[in-house]
Write an enzyme that holds these catalytic residues in place. Structure first.
Site, short mmCIF file in Angstrom:
data_model
loop_
_atom_site.label_atom_id
_atom_site.label_comp_id
_atom_site.label_asym_id
_atom_site.label_seq_id
_atom_site.Cartn_x
_atom_site.Cartn_y
_atom_site.Cartn_z
N ILE A 121 -15.95 104.24 -51.59
CA ILE A 121 -14.62 104.08 -51.25
C ILE A 121 -14.08 102.42 -51.73
O ILE A 121 -14.94 101.60 -51.33
CB ILE A 121 -14.33 104.05 -49.75
CG1 ILE A 121 -14.44 105.36 -49.42
CG2 ILE A 121 -12.85 103.55 -49.47
CD1 ILE A 121 -14.21 105.66 -47.72
N LEU A 157 -5.07 95.06 -44.60
CA LEU A 157 -3.92 96.11 -45.13
C LEU A 157 -3.76 97.21 -44.24
O LEU A 157 -2.47 97.83 -44.25
CB LEU A 157 -4.55 96.86 -46.38
CG LEU A 157 -4.59 95.59 -47.44
CD1 LEU A 157 -5.04 96.30 -48.74
CD2 LEU A 157 -3.37 94.98 -47.81
N VAL A 202 -9.16 97.23 -52.44
CA VAL A 202 -8.04 96.79 -53.37
C VAL A 202 -8.42 95.60 -53.96
O VAL A 202 -8.38 95.52 -55.36
CB VAL A 202 -6.66 96.42 -52.31
CG1 VAL A 202 -5.78 95.53 -53.41
CG2 VAL A 202 -6.05 97.64 -51.71
N GLY A 259 -15.27 98.01 -45.14
CA GLY A 259 -15.86 96.54 -45.28
C GLY A 259 -14.65 95.75 -46.34
O GLY A 259 -13.90 95.35 -45.46
N TYR A 317 7.63 77.31 -33.96
CA TYR A 317 6.23 77.02 -33.28
C TYR A 317 5.24 77.96 -34.07
O TYR A 317 4.24 77.48 -34.40
CB TYR A 317 6.13 77.28 -31.81
CG TYR A 317 4.98 77.20 -31.04
CD1 TYR A 317 4.22 75.93 -30.98
CD2 TYR A 317 4.31 78.25 -31.01
CE1 TYR A 317 3.15 75.68 -30.21
CE2 TYR A 317 3.00 78.09 -30.14
CZ TYR A 317 2.29 76.98 -30.23
OH TYR A 317 1.21 76.66 -29.46
N SER A 370 -18.26 102.59 -46.90
CA SER A 370 -18.89 103.71 -47.82
C SER A 370 -18.82 103.01 -49.26
O SER A 370 -17.65 102.53 -49.54
CB SER A 370 -18.15 104.93 -48.04
OG SER A 370 -18.76 105.76 -49.06
N VAL A 379 -16.15 108.17 -42.96
CA VAL A 379 -15.71 109.24 -41.71
C VAL A 379 -15.25 110.60 -42.02
O VAL A 379 -14.42 110.72 -42.88
CB VAL A 379 -15.07 108.30 -40.83
CG1 VAL A 379 -14.44 108.96 -39.62
CG2 VAL A 379 -15.59 106.99 -40.45
N LYS A 418 -7.46 75.07 -55.61
CA LYS A 418 -6.05 75.57 -55.73
C LYS A 418 -5.16 74.46 -54.96
O LYS A 418 -5.41 74.11 -53.63
CB LYS A 418 -5.62 76.85 -55.02
CG LYS A 418 -4.18 77.40 -55.09
CD LYS A 418 -3.98 78.59 -54.25
CE LYS A 418 -2.52 78.80 -54.30
NZ LYS A 418 -2.27 80.05 -53.54
N THR A 423 -0.86 84.77 -48.80
CA THR A 423 -0.97 84.84 -47.35
C THR A 423 -1.72 86.06 -46.80
O THR A 423 -2.30 86.23 -45.67
CB THR A 423 0.10 85.27 -46.62
OG1 THR A 423 1.09 86.26 -47.11
CG2 THR A 423 1.05 83.93 -46.66
#
Length: 498
Positions: A43, A334, A46, A14, A433, A40, A186, A79, A345
């Site tokens: 878990i 991540l 970050v 998630g 580009y 879960s 899992v 921002k 970013t």
């Protein structure tokens, strides 16, 4: 090639990555694909990505999200750019401000006129001609598509927000549009014995979750993309030496400023991100030059208010998966790679990859050529952003610590070196580009970091001295007058989100 028609999409994880992906998929493909997200509560995520760049508005608009509702739900603020302090040298400061600077001219960017005026003795800063910068430093904001009574562009903006609250907001959005959430960890992954494709996830409670295409948003662990299908990770630490972050929330600063602060220290840099209810803080640093204790001391000595929790350490390796899509597993967030949040970013890369996945979404089977194109675009995007971030480290004149001396002396990618040298010699910079960052963004960071061109474009000679002086003064006066009419940032928030 896999000829199996894609009917079931399974997102593992998630957090911001998982729920951004689920929301965009549900908005665009819910009539044709069943979407399941497995996560879960045991878990953690970050969850330090609280600053964004202007394309986040496109993402929210694509979902049909109301800005006022979004800002309320995520405790968001505005921002207008990122202020870099101590990066060129101790005591220096400049801003990568969003939006335009000065006035656009055919074939010749505005900064060439500024360079000519500077050669004539004008002491104005380039940022005197940035509406975003002047609004940010005067702590003012209102949505402004154009400067009134002109054809000059107005304010470009993004948001600061609580990433955890944003994930909750998008979870509700997604579930209302048919995304099924399954709670569970899992414990095993079943693969096809012939192709190596993932067929199902086995959870600790015994439940099996089958799918045709799996999106790995499991964070740094990369449970599917790394542990199962084994996509190689290419590290970029020879150019980006920081490998740890330390994050802590604090009480808000006295003023709720509409910009992010990035403050360089002797072995890394510190972020400050103002939200409605707190300030997000962190230190990104090199473990080869600082211990965790040294980083903590520097971080806590420079908080805008009292800490609201203990600091959390986040080890990382900068780089990316050589194949962000391998077999029937696509990695996002991540799990696909990491670039430190110097230019905010991280959330954009999730948005970009989710959009790319929709554009490349397989129909009657996964084609190798489509996977290759997805991976090519992903790689180029990451490399362009990587070069922009390296620029901040390379172009410094600090020489006050081993860390900064090593950064200034390091060899950089040829693509970046060519950009720096072209700008240094001619004042010209060209956007590739696939480059996320505009020419104006490159100009600000190059000049802000002390790379001053030796020349300017010949077109800038087309004005007489009197015309040039009139241009520069009229633009400066116009911007100052426009900013003076804007409400305070906090006043805007009070009226907009209550």
């Amino acid at each position: 090639m896999n000829n199996k028609k894609i009917k079931k999409l399974v997102i593992l994880g998630g957090g911001t990555a998982g729920w951004m992906t689920a929301a965009l998929m549900a908005r665009s493909m819910r009539e044709t694909v069943d979407i399941t997200l497995v996560e879960s509560d045991q878990i953690g995520t970050v969850g330090v990505g609280e600053a964004t760049i202007p394309p986040i508005q496109n993402f929210n608009r694509a979902l049909g999200i109301d800005e006022q509702d979004f800002l309320k739900a995520t405790r968001g603020t505005i921002k207008l750019g990122i202020q870099f302090e101590n990066w060129s040298r101790p005591g220096s400061s400049y801003m990568h401000a969003f939006g335009n600077i000065g006035k656009n001219f055919p074939f010749c960017d505005f900064h060439h006129y500024w360079l000519r005026a500077r050669a004539n003795g004008d002491t104005s800063s380039l940022w005197d001609y940035s509406l975003n910068y002047q609004a940010a430093k005067n702590n003012r904001f209102a949505p402004l598509p154009n400067i009134p009574n002109t054809n000059l562009p107005g304010i470009a903006y993004a948001y600061h927000f609580d990433a955890g609250l944003y994930a909750q907001y998008l979870r509700k959005f997604s579930e209302q549009r048919g995304v099924q959430r399954i709670e569970g960890k899992v414990c095993d992954v079943r693969q096809n014995g012939n192709t190596g494709d993932v067929e199902s996830l086995l959870l600790e409670n015994g439940q099996s979750v089958e799918g045709d295409l799996f999106v790995d948003c499991s964070g740094f662990v990369g449970l599917l993309i790394d542990k199962v299908v084994g996509s190689e990770y290419e590290r970029w630490d020879k150019w980006l030496p920081c490998d740890r972050a330390m994050a802590v929330p604090s009480q808000s600063a006295e003023k709720l400023v509409p910009y992010t602060r990035s403050i360089a220290h002797s072995a890394g840099w510190q972020w400050q991100i103002p939200l409605q209810h707190r300030t997000g803080n962190g230190m990104v640093y090199s473990s080869a030059h600082w211990s965790d204790e040294q980083a903590r001391d520097a971080l806590f000595a420079n908080l805008p208010g009292a800490a609201l929790a203990e600091a959390r350490i986040i080890p990382f390796n900068t780089g990316h998966r050589r194949e962000q899509w391998k077999n029937n597993v696509v990695s996002l967030g991540l799990a696909s790679g990491f670039l430190e949040p110097l230019e905010s970013t991280s959330i954009h890369l999730i948005q970009s990859a989710a959009t790319r996945l929709i554009k490349c979404f397989p129909h009657c089977g996964i084609r190798d050529v489509e996977v290759a194109e997805f991976n090519r675009q992903s790689r180029v995007e990451m490399e362009r952003i990587r070069d922009f971030i390296i620029l901040h480290y390379k172009a410094n004149q600090r020489r006050d610590s081993d860390f900064w001396r090593a950064c200034e002396d390091m060899a950089v990618p040829d693509s970046l070196n060519a950009k720096i040298e072209l700008f240094r010699s001619t004042g010209k910079v060209f956007r590739d580009y696939d480059d996320l960052f505009t020419e104006v963004a490159w100009q600000q960071v190059l000049i802000g970091q002390g790379v001053l061109p030796e020349d300017y474009h010949v077109i800038a000679e087309g004005l007489s001295d009197a015309q040039l002086n009139d241009l520069m003064q009229s633009l400066k006066t116009l911007i100052q007058g426009t900013v003076a009419q804007l409400p305070a940032h906090e006043e805007f928030l009070a009226g907009h989100v209550g």
